[in-house]
Design a protein around this motif. Sequence first.
Motif, PDB file in Angstrom:
ATOM      1  N   SER A 224       0.822  -1.212   0.000  1.00  0.00           N
ATOM      2  CA  SER A 224       0.000   0.000   0.000  1.00  0.00           C
ATOM      3  C   SER A 224       0.857   1.263   0.000  1.00  0.00           C
ATOM      4  N   LEU A 225       2.175   1.096   0.221  1.00  0.00           N
ATOM      5  CA  LEU A 225       3.090   2.241   0.171  1.00  0.00           C
ATOM      6  C   LEU A 225       3.414   2.676  -1.254  1.00  0.00           C
TER       7      LEU A 225
ATOM      8  N   TYR B 142       2.092  -0.315 -11.922  1.00  0.00           N
ATOM      9  CA  TYR B 142       2.748  -1.428 -11.248  1.00  0.00           C
ATOM     10  C   TYR B 142       1.719  -2.313 -10.560  1.00  0.00           C
ATOM     11  N   LEU B 143       0.804  -1.687  -9.832  1.00  0.00           N
ATOM     12  CA  LEU B 143      -0.196  -2.450  -9.084  1.00  0.00           C
ATOM     13  C   LEU B 143      -1.125  -3.213 -10.023  1.00  0.00           C
TER      14      LEU B 143
ATOM     15  N   VAL C  22       5.307   6.103  -2.699  1.00  0.00           N
ATOM     16  CA  VAL C  22       6.698   6.069  -3.169  1.00  0.00           C
ATOM     17  C   VAL C  22       6.800   6.444  -4.645  1.00  0.00           C
ATOM     18  N   TYR C  23       5.880   5.931  -5.480  1.00  0.00           N
ATOM     19  CA  TYR C  23       6.021   6.074  -6.929  1.00  0.00           C
ATOM     20  C   TYR C  23       5.007   7.031  -7.556  1.00  0.00           C
TER      21      TYR C  23
END
Length: 230
Positions: free
Chosen positions: A133-134, A146-147, A138-139
Amino acid sequence: MVDDLVQSDHEFDLDDVVSKLEGLRTLIVYDSKYVVRTLIFGKIIPQYADKRLFIAVYSDSMMRRLGKTYESIPDERIKRILDEAAIIKVGLNENVPFGKLHAYVNIHSEWWDDLIDELYKLGDSFLLFHGFSLLPIVYGNEAWKYLMDIFDALPDEITFVNKISSSLYDENVKRFMERFHDVILAVRREEDFFPVGRTYWIGVEQSIIFDIKPGYARYKLVGENLQKVE
């Protein structure tokens, strides 16, 4: 919100919901770290102890926190389950505080491609995500791709549990997550609604499964266990 409950306290049963999560993708939205860990390690993981357990962890810091949770677990049966867990770690080193390292993905590489390669292979197993969930923090917006790729790589038959703090669960995250999970469970402190002690609303916020209906019930912590308040 609790005011919008579909089922009464007496109709909702957490153990029954947990028993129906096999082969589904579940997101837990929580505002109590202690309670979500009690739910995952005390109810969900033991329910699926017959499946091979994989835990995918993003970052060494989140791996350390999970290790501290493991050290504090008083139930030796749960610890034995975790001792056999296969850890998929995205980080700077291969160290894991429990279980067995199944795959190490260097966080400074194109790590999501390597992670996806590992996820494709999991088959009919149980997978817990920790720390992912970070990624939007971060991105930024790049994290959504990505997810999406990561979720698309999950085998259809896998029993998958993901979690996110309600403080990170804004409308953008909510709209995205609801499309990649079959069931969304929520854990909310009751004192957010009523000025009472350590009681929590736990329930199904969203579901695409007909026999997992939206609704909540009140639970309290009795020792290390969650007990329904009748």
